[in-house]
Motif scaffolding. Structure first.
Motif, PDB file in Angstrom:
ATOM      1  N   SER A 186       0.806  -1.218   0.000  1.00 16.59           N
ATOM      2  CA  SER A 186       0.000   0.000   0.000  1.00 16.59           C
ATOM      3  C   SER A 186       0.841   1.272   0.000  1.00 16.59           C
ATOM      4  N   GLU A 187       2.155   1.147   0.253  1.00 13.59           N
ATOM      5  CA  GLU A 187       3.015   2.330   0.286  1.00 13.59           C
ATOM      6  C   GLU A 187       3.267   2.856  -1.120  1.00 13.59           C
ATOM      7  N   ASN A 188       3.348   4.149  -1.242  1.00 16.96           N
ATOM      8  CA  ASN A 188       3.643   4.762  -2.539  1.00 16.96           C
ATOM      9  C   ASN A 188       5.103   4.610  -2.929  1.00 16.96           C
ATOM     10  N   ASN A 189       5.966   4.492  -1.935  1.00 15.07           N
ATOM     11  CA  ASN A 189       7.395   4.347  -2.201  1.00 15.07           C
ATOM     12  C   ASN A 189       7.919   3.121  -1.463  1.00 15.07           C
ATOM     13  N   THR A 190       8.639   2.280  -2.159  1.00 13.14           N
ATOM     14  CA  THR A 190       9.221   1.093  -1.541  1.00 13.14           C
ATOM     15  C   THR A 190      10.545   0.792  -2.203  1.00 13.14           C
ATOM     16  N   GLU A 191      11.440   0.207  -1.459  1.00 11.91           N
ATOM     17  CA  GLU A 191      12.741  -0.147  -2.021  1.00 11.91           C
ATOM     18  C   GLU A 191      12.711  -1.480  -2.751  1.00 11.91           C
ATOM     19  N   TRP A 192      11.621  -2.282  -2.560  1.00 12.52           N
ATOM     20  CA  TRP A 192      11.590  -3.633  -3.122  1.00 12.52           C
ATOM     21  C   TRP A 192      10.895  -3.666  -4.471  1.00 12.52           C
ATOM     22  N   ASP A 193      11.496  -4.406  -5.387  1.00 16.12           N
ATOM     23  CA  ASP A 193      10.914  -4.577  -6.722  1.00 16.12           C
ATOM     24  C   ASP A 193      10.057  -5.836  -6.784  1.00 16.12           C
ATOM     25  N   ILE A 194      10.574  -6.925  -6.217  1.00 18.53           N
ATOM     26  CA  ILE A 194       9.880  -8.213  -6.256  1.00 18.53           C
ATOM     27  C   ILE A 194       9.570  -8.634  -4.829  1.00 18.53           C
ATOM     28  N   LEU A 195       8.284  -8.759  -4.536  1.00 20.16           N
ATOM     29  CA  LEU A 195       7.845  -9.161  -3.203  1.00 20.16           C
ATOM     30  C   LEU A 195       7.520 -10.649  -3.181  1.00 20.16           C
ATOM     31  N   ARG A 196       7.698 -11.249  -2.021  1.00 23.17           N
ATOM     32  CA  ARG A 196       7.259 -12.624  -1.821  1.00 23.17           C
ATOM     33  C   ARG A 196       5.781 -12.585  -1.439  1.00 23.17           C
ATOM     34  N   ILE A 197       4.901 -12.850  -2.409  1.00 18.57           N
ATOM     35  CA  ILE A 197       3.459 -12.801  -2.141  1.00 18.57           C
ATOM     36  C   ILE A 197       2.912 -14.171  -1.756  1.00 18.57           C
ATOM     37  N   ASN A 198       3.554 -15.249  -2.208  1.00 21.25           N
ATOM     38  CA  ASN A 198       3.337 -16.609  -1.716  1.00 21.25           C
ATOM     39  C   ASN A 198       1.872 -17.030  -1.654  1.00 21.25           C
ATOM     40  N   GLY A 199       1.094 -16.674  -2.653  1.00 17.91           N
ATOM     41  CA  GLY A 199      -0.285 -17.122  -2.725  1.00 17.91           C
ATOM     42  C   GLY A 199      -1.216 -16.515  -1.699  1.00 17.91           C
ATOM     43  N   GLU A 200      -0.844 -15.376  -1.104  1.00 16.99           N
ATOM     44  CA  GLU A 200      -1.603 -14.860   0.031  1.00 16.99           C
ATOM     45  C   GLU A 200      -2.592 -13.758  -0.358  1.00 16.99           C
ATOM     46  N   TYR A 201      -3.286 -13.944  -1.456  1.00 13.24           N
ATOM     47  CA  TYR A 201      -4.288 -12.953  -1.851  1.00 13.24           C
ATOM     48  C   TYR A 201      -5.357 -12.787  -0.775  1.00 13.24           C
ATOM     49  N   GLN A 202      -5.930 -13.889  -0.326  1.00 11.99           N
ATOM     50  CA  GLN A 202      -7.042 -13.839   0.619  1.00 11.99           C
ATOM     51  C   GLN A 202      -6.618 -13.235   1.946  1.00 11.99           C
ATOM     52  N   GLU A 203      -5.413 -13.578   2.397  1.00  9.78           N
ATOM     53  CA  GLU A 203      -4.930 -13.074   3.682  1.00  9.78           C
ATOM     54  C   GLU A 203      -4.765 -11.559   3.663  1.00  9.78           C
ATOM     55  N   VAL A 204      -4.213 -11.034   2.575  1.00 13.08           N
ATOM     56  CA  VAL A 204      -4.046  -9.587   2.464  1.00 13.08           C
ATOM     57  C   VAL A 204      -5.400  -8.905   2.296  1.00 13.08           C
ATOM     58  N   LEU A 205      -6.319  -9.561   1.590  1.00 15.59           N
ATOM     59  CA  LEU A 205      -7.678  -9.026   1.446  1.00 15.59           C
ATOM     60  C   LEU A 205      -8.336  -8.856   2.811  1.00 15.59           C
ATOM     61  N   GLU A 206      -8.143  -9.823   3.687  1.00 19.48           N
ATOM     62  CA  GLU A 206      -8.736  -9.740   5.021  1.00 19.48           C
ATOM     63  C   GLU A 206      -8.178  -8.564   5.811  1.00 19.48           C
ATOM     64  N   ILE A 207      -6.928  -8.204   5.548  1.00 20.44           N
ATOM     65  CA  ILE A 207      -6.301  -7.084   6.261  1.00 20.44           C
ATOM     66  C   ILE A 207      -6.696  -5.751   5.651  1.00 20.44           C
ATOM     67  N   THR A 208      -6.688  -5.686   4.330  1.00 21.89           N
ATOM     68  CA  THR A 208      -6.932  -4.405   3.647  1.00 21.89           C
ATOM     69  C   THR A 208      -8.411  -4.152   3.383  1.00 21.89           C
ATOM     70  N   GLY A 209      -9.181  -5.217   3.251  1.00 19.94           N
ATOM     71  CA  GLY A 209     -10.585  -5.064   2.874  1.00 19.94           C
ATOM     72  C   GLY A 209     -10.775  -4.660   1.425  1.00 19.94           C
ATOM     73  N   ASP A 210      -9.708  -4.738   0.642  1.00 21.06           N
ATOM     74  CA  ASP A 210      -9.742  -4.286  -0.750  1.00 21.06           C
ATOM     75  C   ASP A 210      -9.570  -5.466  -1.692  1.00 21.06           C
ATOM     76  N   PRO A 211     -10.634  -5.929  -2.368  1.00 24.25           N
ATOM     77  CA  PRO A 211     -10.503  -7.072  -3.274  1.00 24.25           C
ATOM     78  C   PRO A 211      -9.613  -6.795  -4.477  1.00 24.25           C
ATOM     79  N   ASP A 212      -9.369  -5.510  -4.767  1.00 23.19           N
ATOM     80  CA  ASP A 212      -8.543  -5.148  -5.924  1.00 23.19           C
ATOM     81  C   ASP A 212      -7.094  -4.839  -5.551  1.00 23.19           C
ATOM     82  N   TRP A 213      -6.674  -5.222  -4.335  1.00 20.11           N
ATOM     83  CA  TRP A 213      -5.330  -4.832  -3.902  1.00 20.11           C
ATOM     84  C   TRP A 213      -4.253  -5.375  -4.848  1.00 20.11           C
TER      85      TRP A 213
END
Length: 466
Positions: free
Chosen positions: A110-137
């Motif tokens: 969600s940050e506008n600026n980050t030092e990382w290019d490639i994040l380890r997302i590891n299949g965690e769409y649903q988990e992040v959705l539960e935190i952000t409440g944003d299905p389009d994250w």
């Protein structure tokens, strides 16, 4: 002077003497990775591009080797690129607190600026959705690789479908590198000790019950040498996968299993499953102290001959190889038992491990890096090293040919079920539906002998008004 500043001061000398001084002051750099990283930093002036990459599988045997070797090969093929590889454990990851890990991912995305290019997302769409409440994250923040023809050509067709994209709400944020099949893992030495030979394929419920009976008999005769029949832990409960597969064997298809609708046939199938589980409760199949057992501290239980069975995914091969290669060769992945000896669908999936941020500082180079991973030769290397399937098209096959018990298992499951699989974490709607996702199904209560199958089904039917 702080350590990092001191290292930069030394490296500014750009000489062999400087590197010698670096290792003299910092002996922790004396392993191969340390030397390599130091020389890369020393020679970094030649690089015109950088990729900041959060890796995965630190300490997991050949999977860690796969990541490190891929980075080395990519840098060799692209002499002007520096890949700044850091594993998640180096930055934020804590095995004991998955929620905080997901919060870090949500915050970083969600940050506008980050030092990382490639994040380890590891299949965690649903988990992040539960935190952000944003299905389009994911759609709003990650690059959609399905837009690249090169990516589409290198991916098996079933992972380019609308259904596959639904896992990420309409996009594909990276290669489907990691495939998995779940298994009833068995220690063959323990099986020999208790006097049985476990079937790798075609196991019936009666076979399974017989194995548990043999372990129970051994424990009664050797109380000083207790063997867990089936390993379980409180943080990650996995043994319910046995029950779900028994239940699935009573249904007609994968589609019926994932129906998301309460039907009499599905309720009756679960009732029959609980009745069967009640018959094995007398053998005390689950380790009695499982509620005090921390999974991440006991990952070696199977290879250390503490249990007969261990329920988990095909990735466990890599974890165990990282602990002890010799002991790992004593274990075998077995197909889950069924009531009729013939399963119609199987727990397995492909997941996306890494994604590129749209606002990454080196976005284009990061995309090229992951596209280079989506190649046939990488698929073959992955299968050979990890013994796991992959969603990347291979030269000959998606898994290796079957040289040992691990490859035989993956090849058998792939040939038998193909894409007729289901994701293990879809379990919330397998028996009831998503409106009753929190309704107890009483698996553990029946297995531990705390409630009868009949009473369990009465409770379930009362909860859902049936």
């Amino acid at each position: 002077m702080k350590k990092n500043h001191y290292i930069r001061w030394i490296l500014s000398g750009k000489s062999v003497l400087a590197v010698f001084i670096l290792f003299l002051f910092f002996p922790g750099c004396s392993n191969n990775e340390g030397f390599e990283d130091a020389f890369k930093q020393l020679d970094r002036v030649k690089y015109t591009d950088t990729i900041n990459f959060i890796g995965h599988w630190l300490g997991e045997g050949k999977r860690e080797d796969f990541v490190r070797n891929f980075v080395r090969e990519y840098e060799f093929q692209n002499q002007d690129v520096y890949v700044n590889l850091k594993f998640a454990e180096d930055i934020y990851y804590d095995n004991l607190d998955r929620k905080s890990n997901q919060k870090w991912l949500a915050k970083t995305i969600s940050e506008n600026n980050t030092e990382w290019d490639i994040l380890r997302i590891n299949g965690e769409y649903q988990e992040v959705l539960e935190i952000t409440g944003d299905p389009d994250w994911a759609k709003d923040n990650l690059v959609d690789f399905s837009q690249y023809e090169e990516f589409r050509e290198g991916t098996i067709p079933e992972l380019l479908t609308k259904e596959a994209k639904q896992q990420w709400n309409g996009i594909i944020p990276g290669p489907w590198l990691e495939g998995q099949y779940w298994a009833l893992w068995c220690n063959n030495k323990v099986a020999e000790k208790v006097g049985i030979e476990v079937k790798q394929f075609g196991m019936t419920f009666d076979d399974f019950a017989g194995y548990l009976k043999a372990v129970h008999r051994y424990n009664q005769n050797h109380p000083e040498d207790y063997i867990m029949p089936v390993f379980e832990s409180f943080v990650w409960e996995t043994t319910i996968a046995i029950a779900y597969n028994l239940y699935a064997s009573l249904l007609d298809s994968r589609e019926e299993l994932l129906l998301n609708k309460i039907t009499e046939k599905r309720l009756n199938a679960w009732g029959e499953t609980l009745q069967a589980l009640e018959t094995i409760a007398k053998y005390q199949p689950i380790n009695p102290n499982w509620r005090e057992t921390e999974w991440s501290n006991t990952t070696g239980a199977l290879i250390n001959e503490e249990c007969l069975f261990y329920v988990n995914g095909s990735w466990m091969y890599n974890i165990w190889m990282g602990i002890d290669e010799k002991k790992t060769m004593n274990v075998m992945p077995a197909e889950f038992p069924s009531f009729n000896g013939e399963l119609k669908t199987y727990p397995g999936a492909y997941q996306i491990t890494w994604g590129v941020l749209k606002n990454a500082p080196h976005r284009d180079e990061a995309v090229k890096f992951l596209l280079a991973m989506n190649k046939p030769e990488v698929a073959e290397t992955w299968g050979r090293l990890t013994k796991c399937p992959t969603g990347i098209k291979g030269i000959l096959s998606n898994v290796t040919f079957g040289g040992d018990q691990f490859e035989v298992f993956s090849k058998y499951i792939q040939n038998k079920f193909g894409t007729n699989t289901y994701r293990h974490y879809e379990s919330g709607m397998w028996i009831l539906n998503d409106k009753h996702i929190d309704t107890p199904v009483y698996y553990m209560d029946v297995v531990e002998g705390k409630i009868t199958a009949e009473q369990a089904m009465k409770n379930i039917r009362q909860s859902v008004g049936r």
